[in-house]
Motif scaffolding. Sequence first.
Motif, short mmCIF file in Angstrom:
data_model
loop_
_atom_site.label_atom_id
_atom_site.label_comp_id
_atom_site.label_asym_id
_atom_site.label_seq_id
_atom_site.Cartn_x
_atom_site.Cartn_y
_atom_site.Cartn_z
N VAL A 115 -25.56 46.48 -12.80
CA VAL A 115 -25.80 47.28 -11.60
C VAL A 115 -27.32 47.36 -11.41
CG1 VAL A 115 -25.42 49.43 -10.38
CG2 VAL A 115 -23.74 48.67 -12.05
N THR A 117 -30.16 48.97 -8.96
CA THR A 117 -30.18 50.13 -8.06
C THR A 117 -31.58 50.38 -7.52
OG1 THR A 117 -28.48 51.13 -9.45
CG2 THR A 117 -29.53 52.55 -7.82
N LEU A 136 -26.74 50.08 -4.25
CA LEU A 136 -26.21 49.53 -5.49
C LEU A 136 -25.86 48.07 -5.30
CD1 LEU A 136 -23.70 52.43 -6.23
CD2 LEU A 136 -26.04 52.24 -7.07
N TYR A 138 -23.75 45.51 -7.37
CA TYR A 138 -22.84 45.30 -8.49
C TYR A 138 -22.70 43.80 -8.77
CZ TYR A 138 -21.12 50.13 -8.09
OH TYR A 138 -21.02 51.50 -8.06
N THR A 160 -22.43 44.81 -2.71
CA THR A 160 -23.36 45.89 -2.40
C THR A 160 -22.61 47.17 -2.07
OG1 THR A 160 -24.88 44.26 -1.46
CG2 THR A 160 -25.31 46.56 -0.94
N SER A 161 -23.19 48.30 -2.45
CA SER A 161 -22.60 49.59 -2.11
C SER A 161 -23.70 50.64 -1.95
CB SER A 161 -21.58 50.02 -3.16
OG SER A 161 -20.84 51.14 -2.70
N SER A 163 -24.71 55.03 -2.68
CA SER A 163 -24.45 56.37 -3.20
C SER A 163 -25.35 57.37 -2.49
CB SER A 163 -24.72 56.43 -4.71
OG SER A 163 -23.83 55.61 -5.43
N GLU A 181 -20.77 58.68 -5.50
CA GLU A 181 -21.13 57.37 -6.04
C GLU A 181 -20.25 56.27 -5.45
OE1 GLU A 181 -20.63 55.05 -10.30
OE2 GLU A 181 -20.74 57.24 -10.27
N ASN A 182 -20.88 55.15 -5.08
CA ASN A 182 -20.17 53.95 -4.63
C ASN A 182 -19.23 54.25 -3.47
OD1 ASN A 182 -19.19 51.33 -4.45
ND2 ASN A 182 -17.73 51.60 -6.13
N GLN A 185 -17.08 51.02 -2.19
CA GLN A 185 -16.05 50.51 -3.10
C GLN A 185 -15.68 49.05 -2.84
OE1 GLN A 185 -12.70 53.14 -3.62
NE2 GLN A 185 -13.99 54.88 -4.13
N GLY A 202 -15.47 54.79 -7.92
CA GLY A 202 -16.64 55.64 -7.89
C GLY A 202 -16.31 57.04 -8.35
#
Length: 295
Positions: A115, A117, A136, A138, A160-161, A163, A181-182, A185, A202
Amino acid sequence: MRALARALVLTAALLSTVAAARADFVDQEVGARGQAMGGAFTAMGGDPASIFWNPAALLAPGRSIQLEGMRTRLYDGVEGLTEDWLGLSAQLSPRLALGAGWTRTGLEDLYHEDVITGAAAFDLLEGKLSVGASVLFYGASAPGYEALNDPNYLGAQWETSLSLGAWLRPAENWYVGAAAENLLQPEIQLVGTSVDVQKIGGRRRLAAAYLLQDVVWLSGELRHHDFPEYVDGDWTLHLGAETWFQQVLALRAGVDDGDLTAGAGLVISLIRIDLSLITHERLGNSYRAAALLRF
């Protein structure tokens, strides 16, 4: 012999993850201080680890540039199984802080989850309220699967995500944190023929912390898990405490959803060394060491 048995079980679990084209990212947490306090760290602030726990808490007062690194010895030392973290945070002004971090969990030469960030925090109410966001990235790869020369293996995959977090100081010595978080998803698929592709889950966190006489922190956190399968929809409770002696030595303890945690911190000039332990009845203990350098 027990360590070898755990290694075989975990190897099989990780390879089954690859075979099912599923990237879990379930147990990743960063920093020894937060782990020692039972994972009740969302309302605590000021460490680069806030990039993970709550990006809004990067704006805790009195912080400038900080670099933190971490190594975890998982489950009584299963050989090759590691969890590492490297993070950097910088408070550019009383109203703006930035951070970046990288986490890797995996079994050497078999399977990795990464991850990457980037985070930013903004003050909205003169130190009383800040908000933050993290982007994020991943990543998952399976070198062990690639070694089999399977044409269905798609190679390393990235998604990609996002938070979001908020950090509130409603009264003197009281702090409240919330984080999601996330939010996006995404799915990561490593094997082209798999039909069982699940989303990366998440967490939703709501926490409070209280500073007693400037030397004792008490914190609590309620967490909701959006991960698939065995923790989906679960609510967990996390409690932690930290006490400082002359701002040089810290002792910490907590309860992480029923698992006991403990740890210590030592400040030497501009460096803080943190150690932590979390118990796990079925898998064994995990030990973590982290070093934080302040500029």
